[in-house]
Motif scaffolding. Structure first.
Motif, PDB file in Angstrom:
ATOM      1  N   VAL B 345       0.831  -1.192   0.000  1.00  0.00           N
ATOM      2  CA  VAL B 345       0.000   0.000   0.000  1.00  0.00           C
ATOM      3  C   VAL B 345       0.873   1.252   0.000  1.00  0.00           C
ATOM      4  CG1 VAL B 345      -0.217   0.344   2.488  1.00  0.00           C
ATOM      5  CG2 VAL B 345      -2.146   0.872   0.992  1.00  0.00           C
ATOM      6  N   ASN B 346       0.396   2.287  -0.648  1.00  0.00           N
ATOM      7  CA  ASN B 346       1.081   3.575  -0.643  1.00  0.00           C
ATOM      8  C   ASN B 346       0.811   4.246   0.706  1.00  0.00           C
ATOM      9  OD1 ASN B 346       1.958   6.173  -0.940  1.00  0.00           O
ATOM     10  ND2 ASN B 346       0.643   6.684  -2.685  1.00  0.00           N
ATOM     11  N   HIS B 347       1.846   4.348   1.529  1.00  0.00           N
ATOM     12  CA  HIS B 347       1.643   4.844   2.892  1.00  0.00           C
ATOM     13  C   HIS B 347       1.098   6.260   2.967  1.00  0.00           C
ATOM     14  CE1 HIS B 347       2.987   1.492   5.342  1.00  0.00           C
ATOM     15  NE2 HIS B 347       3.765   1.202   4.309  1.00  0.00           N
ATOM     16  N   GLN B 348       1.364   7.013   1.941  1.00  0.00           N
ATOM     17  CA  GLN B 348       0.852   8.389   1.959  1.00  0.00           C
ATOM     18  C   GLN B 348      -0.667   8.381   1.884  1.00  0.00           C
ATOM     19  OE1 GLN B 348      -0.675  10.309  -0.715  1.00  0.00           O
ATOM     20  NE2 GLN B 348      -0.789  12.088   0.651  1.00  0.00           N
ATOM     21  N   GLN B 349      -1.234   7.330   1.287  1.00  0.00           N
ATOM     22  CA  GLN B 349      -2.679   7.247   1.102  1.00  0.00           C
ATOM     23  C   GLN B 349      -3.390   6.571   2.269  1.00  0.00           C
ATOM     24  OE1 GLN B 349      -4.918   8.417  -1.234  1.00  0.00           O
ATOM     25  NE2 GLN B 349      -3.136   9.708  -1.579  1.00  0.00           N
ATOM     26  N   VAL B 350      -2.621   6.268   3.332  1.00  0.00           N
ATOM     27  CA  VAL B 350      -3.210   5.502   4.432  1.00  0.00           C
ATOM     28  C   VAL B 350      -3.207   6.299   5.724  1.00  0.00           C
ATOM     29  CG1 VAL B 350      -2.658   3.596   6.008  1.00  0.00           C
ATOM     30  CG2 VAL B 350      -2.762   3.192   3.549  1.00  0.00           C
ATOM     31  N   VAL B 351      -4.349   6.265   6.440  1.00  0.00           N
ATOM     32  CA  VAL B 351      -4.386   6.798   7.796  1.00  0.00           C
ATOM     33  C   VAL B 351      -4.487   5.601   8.726  1.00  0.00           C
ATOM     34  CG1 VAL B 351      -5.731   8.137   9.461  1.00  0.00           C
ATOM     35  CG2 VAL B 351      -5.411   8.991   7.141  1.00  0.00           C
ATOM     36  N   ASN B 352      -3.451   5.399   9.535  1.00  0.00           N
ATOM     37  CA  ASN B 352      -3.354   4.230  10.408  1.00  0.00           C
ATOM     38  C   ASN B 352      -3.669   4.657  11.842  1.00  0.00           C
ATOM     39  OD1 ASN B 352      -2.501   2.138  12.090  1.00  0.00           O
ATOM     40  ND2 ASN B 352      -0.795   1.569  10.750  1.00  0.00           N
ATOM     41  N   ILE B 353      -4.791   4.174  12.338  1.00  0.00           N
ATOM     42  CA  ILE B 353      -5.266   4.568  13.669  1.00  0.00           C
ATOM     43  C   ILE B 353      -4.257   4.218  14.744  1.00  0.00           C
ATOM     44  CG2 ILE B 353      -7.107   4.252  15.365  1.00  0.00           C
ATOM     45  CD1 ILE B 353      -8.896   3.430  12.966  1.00  0.00           C
ATOM     46  N   ASP B 354      -3.647   3.016  14.652  1.00  0.00           N
ATOM     47  CA  ASP B 354      -2.688   2.579  15.670  1.00  0.00           C
ATOM     48  C   ASP B 354      -1.443   3.455  15.656  1.00  0.00           C
ATOM     49  OD1 ASP B 354      -3.471  -0.960  15.289  1.00  0.00           O
ATOM     50  OD2 ASP B 354      -4.337   0.593  16.580  1.00  0.00           O
ATOM     51  N   TRP B 355      -0.994   3.807  14.462  1.00  0.00           N
ATOM     52  CA  TRP B 355       0.191   4.666  14.324  1.00  0.00           C
ATOM     53  C   TRP B 355      -0.060   5.997  15.028  1.00  0.00           C
ATOM     54  CZ3 TRP B 355       1.861   9.269  12.143  1.00  0.00           C
ATOM     55  CH2 TRP B 355       3.218   9.368  11.824  1.00  0.00           C
ATOM     56  N   ILE B 356      -1.253   6.537  14.838  1.00  0.00           N
ATOM     57  CA  ILE B 356      -1.609   7.809  15.468  1.00  0.00           C
ATOM     58  C   ILE B 356      -1.705   7.632  16.977  1.00  0.00           C
ATOM     59  CG2 ILE B 356      -3.424   9.551  15.694  1.00  0.00           C
ATOM     60  CD1 ILE B 356      -4.038   9.151  12.737  1.00  0.00           C
ATOM     61  N   HIS B 357      -2.300   6.520  17.418  1.00  0.00           N
ATOM     62  CA  HIS B 357      -2.469   6.267  18.843  1.00  0.00           C
ATOM     63  C   HIS B 357      -1.132   6.228  19.571  1.00  0.00           C
ATOM     64  CE1 HIS B 357      -5.443   4.192  21.818  1.00  0.00           C
ATOM     65  NE2 HIS B 357      -4.690   5.070  22.405  1.00  0.00           N
ATOM     66  N   GLU B 358      -0.158   5.562  18.941  1.00  0.00           N
ATOM     67  CA  GLU B 358       1.169   5.441  19.561  1.00  0.00           C
ATOM     68  C   GLU B 358       1.834   6.800  19.741  1.00  0.00           C
ATOM     69  OE1 GLU B 358       3.278   2.816  16.938  1.00  0.00           O
ATOM     70  OE2 GLU B 358       1.756   1.264  17.271  1.00  0.00           O
ATOM     71  N   ARG B 359       1.490   7.737  18.889  1.00  0.00           N
ATOM     72  CA  ARG B 359       2.158   9.040  18.930  1.00  0.00           C
ATOM     73  C   ARG B 359       1.361  10.124  19.641  1.00  0.00           C
ATOM     74  NH1 ARG B 359       3.654   5.919  15.459  1.00  0.00           N
ATOM     75  NH2 ARG B 359       5.768   5.829  14.581  1.00  0.00           N
ATOM     76  N   LEU B 360       0.297   9.793  20.338  1.00  0.00           N
ATOM     77  CA  LEU B 360      -0.473  10.795  21.066  1.00  0.00           C
ATOM     78  C   LEU B 360       0.380  11.363  22.199  1.00  0.00           C
ATOM     79  CD1 LEU B 360      -4.040   9.232  21.556  1.00  0.00           C
ATOM     80  CD2 LEU B 360      -3.415  11.085  20.024  1.00  0.00           C
ATOM     81  N   PRO B 361       0.388  12.673  22.366  1.00  0.00           N
ATOM     82  CA  PRO B 361       1.144  13.256  23.482  1.00  0.00           C
ATOM     83  C   PRO B 361       0.412  13.016  24.807  1.00  0.00           C
ATOM     84  CG  PRO B 361      -0.052  14.973  22.325  1.00  0.00           C
ATOM     85  CD  PRO B 361      -0.322  13.700  21.574  1.00  0.00           C
TER      86      PRO B 361
END
Lengths: 108, 509
Positions: B345-361
């Motif tokens: 998959v083209n990563h630019q075209q993907v929103v990954n919920i887990d990736w965002i969760h890991e980076r929450l301040p």
């Protein structure tokens, strides 16, 4: 018959369409009759489809500034303008009441 | 009766004055209890109790470079109609293209508010006519929004001394992505409206809070906490004064055990403080209306901040029919997580919920807990630190540079420094006394070189910002504590000698 005067009046207010005359209203009735035939199909347990695009990928754009800065061009479309603002009436002008509208169901 | 933290039951107290009984505008609020259908206290004189119900609809402008569906810049205060693309002006032949950053902002916010993120959400059109909505419809998410079923915890102090805090929770019904409209400037003199489309199409997150609140204080506290969360995430700067956070309140009252009353919607609230006032006024107005035998209309009212009241908004249109329909130009929005992520998959075209969760301040609640643990300060103190812009950093800077214990430092930060900042409407970053100078002063105090009253005098001098160091001020004003035992004895003896009579009286007791 679901296409009543009240429904037509309501639609004219909502969508600012003008059914103009009896012929226009009959055309609407025809269209509704045509679409109602869809109900003959048994769709029990089937997810409704909104669009044939439903399996397509929704393209995600990068958050870059690529547009804008064309004030003069946009204002060319404006009937009236004041210092680069579009000019509009002070509020929505409501459609006149049914009795006062002269095009409604003219000639019906 | 003293005003206590809100609990959910209000009564109007009838007072007998000259000329007969007269209802007083002062409302008596019962002791804190659970916000949702809380316990009803035993009856007092007069009237049946009322349960106010408050829900909120909050629109937060997404902090992004460009708009939700177009590449126009997002900026507050720019020349009119300079940040407008053909799509924003709704010229025929243009299509919406979704901004990835806006999706990420909504996912972050949904996660921070404990929501379920819908892996498939849909866009719809909401139709209505207004000059600042050139398309005649707004693209929103009415059927299946991006996030649902979350919660927000916030704290209130029960009494005015901030020594007892309670934690309350409000349920988040949903968060949806939608377009902002342009701005209308009403020129009543020339009977026209001037329209600026710079704001048209800017991304919004609408956060819908369930009616779990019961008074202005709760609504204000919930919004303040949401504001802090959004600012911490960076998904919105949430500055109410700039229209980046807009709050509409839905208010109704009913008797306990009876069905909910008719609700009104209150708009035009420009600050957290006004939100509390508007909600409390509206509750009071509805109670007064109903107790006088009137009815509450299901209407939209505007808050007038000058008069401190709500007034009906002119509603010539009657009940709106938005004729919601699916947005035909946008397929469903699909979000992924680690499990569902496709292989090639083209990563630019993907929103990954887990990736965002890991980076929450760290959210404000976590920051507060850490401050309490690290520095041994009270929870109430951590609230103020996190609540005031830049104050935590200031406090930590001082602690780093002084031997004084954090538990003592906090007193100086929260009473002396903060009260001065508030008086002069300054933020911690704008303080005329730097963290370095304050630490310097506190060191003098800690070492016993000056008394605490002397320290306060030095503080006042430092506040003038004349560039003098604490030591210089101490020397200038001769505030040093005398350490020499002999010198102290001499002074005491001199005082005793001078006041013989008083000393004899004191000894005789």
């Amino acid at each position: 018959d679901s296409v009543t005067v009240e429904v037509l009046d309501h639609l004219e207010h909502l969508a600012l369409v003008d059914f103009r005359d009896a012929e226009g209203v009959e055309r609407l009735r025809e269209a509704v009759r045509f679409a109602e035939r869809l109900r003959e199909v048994n769709t029990e347990g089937i997810e409704p489809m909104d669009s044939v695009l439903e399996d397509r990928c929704l393209y995600l754009r990068e958050d870059d500034v690529t547009e804008g800065n064309c004030t003069a061009e946009l204002l060319k479309n404006a009937g009236e303008k004041v210092e680069e603002y579009f000019v509009a009436p002070p509020g929505n002008i409501p459609l006149p009441k049914l009795e006062e509208r002269d095009t409604f169901l003219k000639g019906s | 009766a003293a005003a206590r933290g809100c609990g959910g039951v209000w009564r109007r107290v009838l007072r007998r004055g000259p000329g007969g009984p007269r209802s007083v505008s002062r409302l008596w609020r019962a002791v804190a209890c659970s916000a949702r259908g809380g316990a009803v206290p035993a009856g007092h004189s007069g009237l049946a109790p009322w349960v106010p119900v408050v829900g909120l609809e909050i629109h937060a402008q997404i902090s992004s470079n460009s708009k939700l569906f177009s590449g126009s810049k997002v900026q507050f205060a720019a020349p009119p109609n300079s940040l407008v693309s053909f799509f924003d002006a709704s010229l025929p032949g243009t299509l919406p293209v979704l901004n990835k950053r806006c999706v990420e902002a909504a996912v972050m916010t949904g996660l921070a508010l404990n929501c379920t993120i819908n892996k498939k959400s849909l866009f719809d059109r909401k139709h209505y006519f207004y000059a600042d909505l050139p398309a005649g419809y707004q693209i929103t998410q009415q059927r299946v929004p991006i996030a649902v079923n979350g919660s927000l915890s916030y704290s209130l102090c029960i009494d005015n001394k901030m020594s007892q805090m309670v934690t309350k929770t409000v349920r988040i019904k949903q968060i949806q992505l939608e377009q902002d409209s342009g701005k209308s400037l009403h020129d009543d003199a020339r009977s026209q409206t001037l329209v600026d489309l710079n704001r048209a199409g800017v991304g919004l997150m609408e956060v819908v809070m369930e009616p779990d609140m019961c008074c202005g204080e709760e609504a204000a506290a919930a919004v303040r906490e949401l504001q802090l969360i959004l600012q911490t995430l960076g998904s919105s700067q949430a500055i109410m004064a700039e229209g980046q956070l807009r709050v509409d309140a839905n208010v109704s009252v009913h008797h306990p055990g009876e069905p909910y009353g008719v609700r009104t919607e209150v708009k035009n609230i420009n600050s957290v403080r006004f939100l509390a006032k508007a909600v409390d006024y509206e509750i009071q107005r509805q109670i007064k209306e109903l107790e006088n035998g009137g009815t509450v209309l299901n209407e939209t009212r505007a808050f007038d901040s000058k008069l401190g009241c709500t007034v009906p908004m002119r509603d010539k249109e009657g009940k709106q029919d938005y004729r919601f329909m699916p947005e035909p130009n946008l397929p469903p929005l699909i979000l992924y997580d680690a499990k569902s992520l496709p292989a090639n998959v083209n990563h630019q075209q993907v929103v990954n919920i887990d990736w965002i969760h890991e980076r929450l301040p760290d959210l404000p609640s976590v920051r507060r807990a850490k401050l309490v643990e690290l520095y041994g300060i009270l929870p109430e103190h951590s609230f103020t630190l996190v609540n005031e812009d830049g104050l935590t950093d200031f406090f930590e800077d001082v602690v780093k540079q002084t031997q004084m214990k954090p538990k003592k430092v906090i007193g100086w930060i929260l009473s002396d420094l903060l009260s001065h900042l508030k008086q002069h409407s300054l933020t911690a970053k704008e303080s005329p006394i730097s963290a370095f100078l304050l630490a310097d002063l506190l060191n003098l105090l800690e070492k016993g070189e000056i008394s605490s009253s002397a320290a306060k005098q030095v503080f006042e001098e430092l506040w003038k910002g004349e560039g003098k160091t604490p030591l210089e001020i101490v020397k200038e004003k001769q505030l040093e504590l005398i350490q020499d035992q002999e010198e102290l004895e001499q002074i005491c003896q001199a005082v005793i000698d001078e006041r013989e009579k008083e000393v004899i009286m004191a000894v005789l007791g």
